[in-house]
Write an enzyme that holds these catalytic residues in place. Structure first.
Site, PDB file in Angstrom:
ATOM      1  N   GLY A 272       0.850  -1.182   0.000  1.00 29.63           N
ATOM      2  CA  GLY A 272       0.000   0.000   0.000  1.00 29.63           C
ATOM      3  C   GLY A 272       0.884   1.229   0.000  1.00 29.63           C
ATOM      4  CB  SER A 273       1.988   3.552  -1.898  1.00 30.87           C
ATOM      5  OG  SER A 273       1.087   3.408  -2.982  1.00 30.87           O
ATOM      6  CB  ALA A 414      -1.829   9.463   7.309  1.00 27.65           C
ATOM      7  CE  LYS A 465     -11.236   4.973  12.286  1.00 35.69           C
ATOM      8  NZ  LYS A 465     -10.965   5.891  11.211  1.00 35.69           N
ATOM      9  CE  LYS A 569      -9.769   4.671  -4.171  1.00 36.64           C
ATOM     10  NZ  LYS A 569     -10.679   5.059  -5.251  1.00 36.64           N
ATOM     11  CD  GLN A 571     -10.718   2.046   3.981  1.00 37.18           C
ATOM     12  OE1 GLN A 571      -9.972   2.775   4.613  1.00 37.18           O
ATOM     13  NE2 GLN A 571     -10.629   0.748   3.983  1.00 37.18           N
TER      14      GLN A 571
HETATM   15  P1  NAD Z   1      -5.729   5.874   1.028  1.00 39.77           P
HETATM   16  O1  NAD Z   1      -7.055   5.920   1.640  1.00 39.77           O
HETATM   17  O2  NAD Z   1      -4.998   7.152   0.880  1.00 39.77           O
HETATM   18  O3  NAD Z   1      -5.963   5.158  -0.365  1.00 39.77           O
HETATM   19  C1  NAD Z   1      -5.184   5.381  -1.460  1.00 39.77           C
HETATM   20  C2  NAD Z   1      -4.396   4.163  -1.760  1.00 39.77           C
HETATM   21  O4  NAD Z   1      -5.221   3.163  -2.332  1.00 39.77           O
HETATM   22  C3  NAD Z   1      -3.298   4.458  -2.740  1.00 39.77           C
HETATM   23  O5  NAD Z   1      -2.106   3.887  -2.351  1.00 39.77           O
HETATM   24  C4  NAD Z   1      -3.810   3.804  -3.994  1.00 39.77           C
HETATM   25  O6  NAD Z   1      -2.755   3.383  -4.798  1.00 39.77           O
HETATM   26  C5  NAD Z   1      -4.538   2.635  -3.450  1.00 39.77           C
HETATM   27  N1  NAD Z   1      -5.455   2.048  -4.407  1.00 39.77           N
HETATM   28  C6  NAD Z   1      -6.332   2.656  -5.233  1.00 39.77           C
HETATM   29  N2  NAD Z   1      -6.931   1.746  -6.007  1.00 39.77           N
HETATM   30  C7  NAD Z   1      -6.447   0.537  -5.664  1.00 39.77           C
HETATM   31  C8  NAD Z   1      -6.684  -0.784  -6.117  1.00 39.77           C
HETATM   32  N3  NAD Z   1      -7.563  -1.056  -7.054  1.00 39.77           N
HETATM   33  N4  NAD Z   1      -5.982  -1.782  -5.538  1.00 39.77           N
HETATM   34  C9  NAD Z   1      -5.096  -1.518  -4.569  1.00 39.77           C
HETATM   35  N5  NAD Z   1      -4.841  -0.297  -4.105  1.00 39.77           N
HETATM   36  C10 NAD Z   1      -5.508   0.734  -4.659  1.00 39.77           C
HETATM   37  O7  NAD Z   1      -4.791   4.878   1.793  1.00 39.77           O
HETATM   38  P2  NAD Z   1      -4.301   4.975   3.285  1.00 39.77           P
HETATM   39  O8  NAD Z   1      -4.578   6.320   3.864  1.00 39.77           O
HETATM   40  O9  NAD Z   1      -2.917   4.499   3.306  1.00 39.77           O
HETATM   41  O10 NAD Z   1      -5.271   3.984   4.061  1.00 39.77           O
HETATM   42  C11 NAD Z   1      -5.064   2.603   4.065  1.00 39.77           C
HETATM   43  C12 NAD Z   1      -5.827   2.001   5.223  1.00 39.77           C
HETATM   44  O11 NAD Z   1      -5.393   2.593   6.443  1.00 39.77           O
HETATM   45  C13 NAD Z   1      -7.317   2.254   5.176  1.00 39.77           C
HETATM   46  O12 NAD Z   1      -7.975   1.113   5.623  1.00 39.77           O
HETATM   47  C14 NAD Z   1      -7.544   3.389   6.146  1.00 39.77           C
HETATM   48  O13 NAD Z   1      -8.825   3.333   6.735  1.00 39.77           O
HETATM   49  C15 NAD Z   1      -6.485   3.104   7.181  1.00 39.77           C
HETATM   50  N6  NAD Z   1      -6.035   4.282   7.938  1.00 39.77           N
HETATM   51  C16 NAD Z   1      -5.875   5.483   7.346  1.00 39.77           C
HETATM   52  C17 NAD Z   1      -5.419   6.561   8.082  1.00 39.77           C
HETATM   53  C18 NAD Z   1      -5.225   7.917   7.485  1.00 39.77           C
HETATM   54  O14 NAD Z   1      -5.067   8.880   8.229  1.00 39.77           O
HETATM   55  N7  NAD Z   1      -5.210   8.044   6.191  1.00 39.77           N
HETATM   56  C19 NAD Z   1      -5.088   6.390   9.407  1.00 39.77           C
HETATM   57  C20 NAD Z   1      -5.229   5.131   9.980  1.00 39.77           C
HETATM   58  C21 NAD Z   1      -5.710   4.090   9.228  1.00 39.77           C
HETATM   59  P1  13P Z   2     -10.206   8.801   8.403  1.00 42.97           P
HETATM   60  O1  13P Z   2     -10.190   7.618   7.486  1.00 42.97           O
HETATM   61  O2  13P Z   2     -11.571   9.261   8.776  1.00 42.97           O
HETATM   62  O3  13P Z   2      -9.326   9.912   7.918  1.00 42.97           O
HETATM   63  O4  13P Z   2      -9.533   8.308   9.766  1.00 42.97           O
HETATM   64  C1  13P Z   2      -8.224   7.952   9.743  1.00 42.97           C
HETATM   65  C2  13P Z   2      -7.967   7.034  10.876  1.00 42.97           C
HETATM   66  O5  13P Z   2      -8.268   5.873  10.817  1.00 42.97           O
HETATM   67  C3  13P Z   2      -7.354   7.639  12.081  1.00 42.97           C
HETATM   68  O6  13P Z   2      -6.969   6.663  12.983  1.00 42.97           O
END
Ligand code: NAD
Ligand code: 13P
Ligand code: MG
Length: 632
Positions: A272-273, A414, A465, A569, A571
């Site tokens: 993932g990125s 993040a 959440k 994304k 979710q």
């Molecule tokens: P993101 O929500 O920014 O999603 C974008 C990523 O999805 C990109 O790397 C993109 O390349 C990838 N993507 C798009 N289409 C795709 C496909 N068809 N197959 C595979 N990958 C694809 O990603 P994120 O912020 O790194 O979040 C990843 C997970 O971590 C999620 O479950 C999110 O809920 C969780 N999370 C996010 C945060 C945050 O602050 N962003 C914090 C904690 C947890």
């Molecule tokens: P959001 O996907 O609502 O930005 O929340 C990020 C997250 O999981 C913080 O822990």
């Protein structure tokens, strides 16, 4: 001495310079890295002195005994005879030995770097043995100090004479029954060729493929010169340099750090990125590149980038991900790749961090490509619902790839983690050893990690959440203040707990008070994407309602996701539909009025203002269409 350092002549007449042997051959390195067991000599390998010599000094017979020790080490006298003669000279009692150990405690005798080397081996699960021509009585305190179990100590045992009156041992035995010597000559370590024999016994009793012997003396070198012995001998010149050993050792070291740094390291792959994946890879890269002798991780961290192509090149040249994490350096040791199989090749630790709807597809592509014995951790928040019931992301990883999978969850926006602002996370685990390794991989001074033996509770909190955050965004979209938001958050937390425990009764109450529970809920509801997008969606929905259009006639979630998140994304909408499918099929909708109302609003079946009137919202008798495409 000068001559030894210049090198040695091998059978074919070529001179192998000593410097060349302090650099391990490819063969030696491979064996060292795959060793199941490492056997150490003790005297002058683990300790800076010879135990028996020191005991002799303590007993006032230093010179005489030292001369006999050297004869054995140089191979000019048989080991058995040298031991016999030395014990006779020393002639001590058990009480003398107790006083001796007090005077020379283990920590005062250790060679520099040996403790770190043994720790590093044991951390990797390598079995450490002591095989010594010395005496068990003198070795056990050292073994205990180094955390080596008694049954991994091979050495000679002293024979004592027993006092008829007290029944207590007094002097070293030397009567006819004991063959006139003060020790048990039946132990292999009492003889020349004893070390390979001891190793053969170790192999007989354990399923080890690869065994290494490390020592300073000629009797240690014998370990590889006999079949059934060790696969590799490493000569130690840390304490003393012995000519015959220098000449024959395949690998010779003067500093144990050389062995620590040559050990295998866990290779890490991040799948993932996106924003969170980038914040995570940054912490990992900081940890793996530390200059720490006990560092267990390979410096390079591979990161799979779904888009591949140009983005991969940009990340590898600028060490930043401008698409998802602009302005924050990831670290020069992060290596991006668009090839999933390449990312996981040889990886020991797999970090899953892609939006949840893609994890199953990723796992399918990874089947048969993951290193056996690898350990995984999921940072993804979400779940999958099938006609058979719910499946957590970590369960998908476990089921499809056959690897253990922990989860890392917490209030971790993040960008804030990327800016090194204090954040907390838990690792929910099944396998403690893996969790501890992952903790070392993630923890930073600004990122506090604790271990939680409730992986299901932690993962479900992180998933659910997102639904509550949508509700809070709706409250914001209606221009309402903190009291109303707090009310939605509180009800949300209760429904999170009830839902988790209804599905998985083992989920613990305490988990909801951890950073993966209330911590993550608060962080998302203050600063997350779900709150932000839901606020905009609600405003648009209200505007269109004012304009006389029906519920759900405003801008779509997909449109706002694209516009506001620019590739990131959302979710929560998917998750809300997935959770609702479970609530509906089990007849639980009225028990989860907030979840149910939010789901109905999200799908345009109810107006947003009902989010603060969720009891009404859940009562409303609406025939909700079951969406067919929500199973990702
Ligand atoms: P993101 O929500 O920014 O999603 C974008 C990523 O999805 C990109 O790397 C993109 O390349 C990838 N993507 C798009 N289409 C795709 C496909 N068809 N197959 C595979 N990958 C694809 O990603 P994120 O912020 O790194 O979040 C990843 C997970 O971590 C999620 O479950 C999110 O809920 C969780 N999370 C996010 C945060 C945050 O602050 N962003 C914090 C904690 C947890
Ligand atoms: P959001 O996907 O609502 O930005 O929340 C990020 C997250 O999981 C913080 O822990
Ligand atoms: Mg020795």
């Amino acid at each position: 001495e000068v001559e030894q350092k210049t090198g040695t002549t091998s059978n074919n007449g070529n001179v192998t310079p000593l410097e060349a042997r302090t650099v391990p051959s490819e063969r030696a390195l491979t064996i060292w890295r795959s060793a199941d067991a490492v056997c150490f000599d003790v005297d002058c390998t683990i300790t800076v002195n010879d135990g028996l010599d020191l005991l002799a000094e303590f007993m006032g017979v230093k010179e005489e005994v030292e001369a006999l020790t050297n004869k054995a080490m140089d191979g000019t006298m048989s080991l058995t005879r040298s031991l016999e003669e030395r014990l006779n000279l020393i002639n001590c009692s058990p009480d003398d030995i107790r006083r001796f150990i007090k005077a020379y405690p283990p920590q005062s005798r250790l060679a520099p770097g040996i403790k770190e080397l043994i720790n590093a081996l044991q951390k990797r699960g390598v079995a450490v043995y002591l095989i010594s021509g010395g005496f068990r009585e003198l070795l056990l305190p050292i073994a205990a100090h180094l955390g080596i179990p008694k049954d991994r100590v091979f050495a000679n045992r002293m024979h004592w004479q027993w006092d008829d009156e007290t029944g207590m041992p007094t002097k070293l035995g030397s009567d006819a029954k004991q063959q006139q010597v003060g020790f048990d000559t039946s132990e292999p370590t009492a003889r020349n060729q004893g070390k390979p024999e001891a190793i053969a016994r170790i192999r007989e009793n354990n399923p080890y493929n690869t065994v290494v012997m490390i020592g300073d003396g000629i009797t240690d070198l014998e370990a590889v010169q006999t079949s059934g012995g060790a696969d590799l001998f490493i000569g130690s010149g840390v304490v003393v340099e012995r000519e015959a050993v220098v000449a024959e050792a395949e690998w010779y070291v003067y500093d144990y750090k050389a062995l620590v740094s040559a050990l295998s390291r866990y290779k890490v792959a991040v799948l993932g990125s996106g924003a969170w994946a980038c914040a995570a890879v940054r912490m990992i890269a900081q940890n793996t590149s530390q200059d720490d002798p006990e560092d267990e991780f390979d410096d390079d961290v591979r990161m799979w980038v779904h888009q591949g192509g140009e983005l991969v090149d940009t990340i590898n040249s600028t060490h930043e991900n401008p698409a998802y994490f602009p302005g924050i350096p990831l670290g020069p040791n992060v290596i991006a790749t668009g090839n999933l199989a390449e990312a996981v090749a040889d990886a020991d630790l797999l970090v899953f961090c892609a939006p949840h709807q893609y994890i199953r597809g990723i796992c399918k592509q990874l089947m048969g490509k993951v290193k056996p014995g690898a350990a995984a951790i999921s940072l993804t928040k979400g779940m999958r619902v099938t006609p058979e019931g719910p499946e957590l992301i970590s369960q998908i990883v476990r089921r499809t790839l056959g690897v253990d999978c922990s989860v890392l969850m917490g209030g971790n926006i993040a960008e804030d983690v990327g800016r090194e602002q204090l954040s907390e996370a838990v690792i929910g685990y099944y396998n403690l050893e893996h969790a501890q390794r992952f903790k070392k991989l993630f923890r930073r001074p600004y990122f506090r990690v604790t271990l939680l033996p409730d992986p299901v509770g932690a993962e479900l909190c992180g998933t659910l959440k997102n639904i509550v955050a949508l509700g809070v965004g709706m409250v914001d979209g209606m221009g309402m203040g903190p009291n109303s938001k707090a009310a939605v958050i509180r009800q949300g937390l209760l429904e999170m707990r009830d839902f988790c425990q209804a599905l998985y009764p083992s989920v613990r109450d305490d988990t909801f008070l951890e950073c993966c529970g209330v911590g993550d809920l608060v962080a998302t509801c203050i600063g997350g994407r779900h709150r932000r997008v839901a606020e905009a969606w609600t405003r648009s929905a209200i505007e269109s309602a004012v304009a006389g259009e029906g519920n759900g006639a405003g801008r779509s979630w997909a449109e706002l996701e694209k516009e506001l998140l620019q590739g990131q994304k959302l979710q929560g909408v998917l998750t809300s539909n997935e959770v609702q499918q479970i609530l509906r099929t089990r007849g639980w909708e009225s028990k989860y009025p907030l979840f149910t109302t939010i789901n109905r609003i999200v799908n345009g079946h109810l107006p947003p203002h009902l989010v603060v009137d969720y009891l009404e919202g859940a009562k409303a008798d609406i025939a909700v269409d079951v969406e067919e495409d929500i199973v990702p």
